[in-house]
Design an enzyme around this catalytic site. Sequence first.
Site, PDB file in Angstrom:
ATOM      1  N   LYS A  45     -30.945 -22.588  20.695  1.00 35.72           N
ATOM      2  CA  LYS A  45     -30.826 -21.230  21.236  1.00 35.72           C
ATOM      3  C   LYS A  45     -29.791 -21.169  22.357  1.00 35.72           C
ATOM      4  O   LYS A  45     -29.117 -20.149  22.544  1.00 35.72           O
ATOM      5  CB  LYS A  45     -32.191 -20.731  21.711  1.00 35.72           C
ATOM      6  CG  LYS A  45     -33.148 -20.458  20.546  1.00 35.72           C
ATOM      7  CD  LYS A  45     -32.549 -19.407  19.599  1.00 35.72           C
ATOM      8  CE  LYS A  45     -33.367 -19.127  18.376  1.00 35.72           C
ATOM      9  NZ  LYS A  45     -32.717 -18.147  17.477  1.00 35.72           N
ATOM     10  N   ALA A  49     -32.312 -26.224  22.527  1.00 43.39           N
ATOM     11  CA  ALA A  49     -30.896 -26.600  22.386  1.00 43.39           C
ATOM     12  C   ALA A  49     -30.200 -25.643  21.433  1.00 43.39           C
ATOM     13  O   ALA A  49     -29.083 -25.183  21.688  1.00 43.39           O
ATOM     14  CB  ALA A  49     -30.794 -28.030  21.867  1.00 43.39           C
ATOM     15  N   TYR A  77     -35.376 -26.697  19.585  1.00 39.88           N
ATOM     16  CA  TYR A  77     -35.271 -25.238  19.479  1.00 39.88           C
ATOM     17  C   TYR A  77     -34.482 -24.688  20.670  1.00 39.88           C
ATOM     18  O   TYR A  77     -33.574 -23.861  20.513  1.00 39.88           O
ATOM     19  CB  TYR A  77     -36.679 -24.643  19.443  1.00 39.88           C
ATOM     20  CG  TYR A  77     -36.717 -23.134  19.417  1.00 39.88           C
ATOM     21  CD1 TYR A  77     -36.461 -22.436  18.252  1.00 39.88           C
ATOM     22  CD2 TYR A  77     -37.020 -22.402  20.581  1.00 39.88           C
ATOM     23  CE1 TYR A  77     -36.514 -21.046  18.226  1.00 39.88           C
ATOM     24  CE2 TYR A  77     -37.062 -21.020  20.568  1.00 39.88           C
ATOM     25  CZ  TYR A  77     -36.808 -20.344  19.386  1.00 39.88           C
ATOM     26  OH  TYR A  77     -36.845 -18.989  19.366  1.00 39.88           O
ATOM     27  N   ALA A 123     -34.763 -10.822   7.956  1.00 38.10           N
ATOM     28  CA  ALA A 123     -35.270  -9.460   8.161  1.00 38.10           C
ATOM     29  C   ALA A 123     -36.521  -9.146   7.348  1.00 38.10           C
ATOM     30  O   ALA A 123     -36.913  -7.997   7.255  1.00 38.10           O
ATOM     31  CB  ALA A 123     -34.173  -8.449   7.846  1.00 38.10           C
ATOM     32  N   SER A 124     -37.168 -10.165   6.770  1.00 38.37           N
ATOM     33  CA  SER A 124     -38.356  -9.864   5.970  1.00 38.37           C
ATOM     34  C   SER A 124     -39.602  -9.739   6.842  1.00 38.37           C
ATOM     35  O   SER A 124     -40.623  -9.249   6.404  1.00 38.37           O
ATOM     36  CB  SER A 124     -38.558 -10.932   4.894  1.00 38.37           C
ATOM     37  OG  SER A 124     -38.735 -12.189   5.493  1.00 38.37           O
ATOM     38  N   SER A 166     -32.916 -16.999  23.019  1.00 40.26           N
ATOM     39  CA  SER A 166     -34.307 -17.029  23.488  1.00 40.26           C
ATOM     40  C   SER A 166     -34.296 -17.352  24.975  1.00 40.26           C
ATOM     41  O   SER A 166     -33.358 -18.001  25.466  1.00 40.26           O
ATOM     42  CB  SER A 166     -35.071 -18.120  22.740  1.00 40.26           C
ATOM     43  OG  SER A 166     -36.297 -18.391  23.397  1.00 40.26           O
TER      44      SER A 166
END
Lengths: 244, 81
Positions: free
Chosen positions: A156, A154, A152, A9-10, A139
């Site tokens: 998601k 895979a 990535y 959350a930054s 995603s």
Amino acid sequence: MDNVIVTGASRGIGLAIARKLASSGYDVTAVARRTSDELEAAIAAGKGQAAGALRFAALDLAQIEAMPEFVRQARRDRGPIYGLVNNAGIGTEGLLATMPNSQIEALLRLNNLSPIVLTKYVVRGMMAEGRGRVVNLSSIIASTGYNALSVYGASKAAMIGFTKSLAREVGRLGITVNAIAPGFIDTEMTRGLDDAQRKRIADRSALRRLAEAGDIADMAAFLIGETGRNITGAVMTVDAGSTA
Amino acid sequence: MTTRSIIISQIQQVAAEQKKTLAPLTDDLSLLDSGLDSLCFAILVARLEDAIGVDPFTASAEVKFPNTIGELIAFYEHVAA
């Protein structure tokens, strides 16, 4: 005020979600390895407002063994955790054939193992309370595919499988579990795309533009709020029609 | 309250909430025959972590779930001690 934990959350989507939830009246714990100027600004801006609260908590999500104590401490400090947004993740690009194994492992660890284990400890408290909301960030790449994003993709897709089965497990206890599948959003993660690629994605989408971090935050708030009470095991696509 | 009495009362509470009929809770009663299902045990472990302050399933490398009520109680007593 209900407590919600938002990971990663930054900055980017996570920060937008944390900000939105705090302004909607939740008591938000923004989790990241370290804080950021943007997060600190959001925390400062929220001080003294009538809405919810926003605070930072440091946790390296690759440190799986630190999670039980982190969750225990959060419950001790703030009381029951109502919502968890598993947003933290990395989008390491690379052709599978040449991607170092260490990178593959790090990606799966942060995008899958970490949110699954964190959810394990948070959902227990939700089970004890008989209420809760889990939102996992997937995603559109989970279902569409994109060159150099196989690992990535895979990771998601795995979050969708996790979402659906967990929704079945805990539904009886009044806990919902959903996934959001954003399209390409303009954040640090997608900085690797050049303007031409960005324009091509926008031109291919039904609305001829890219969705924004704020759109994902609105969807997260919808799922976490009373509005989401009858939605579980679902994947909500927010992509300006990229996959329409 | 002793660990034993906390566990027994939490079992009864979870059973009541989840509308399960409990068998008489003797030490040699098999957990499978207790009337609780796997979800009830998950709730029980979460509640006991709050009530007793330990989760033996995280604290110990031994992951084998106890078979009987007596073993379950001993498992918690061992970690709480």
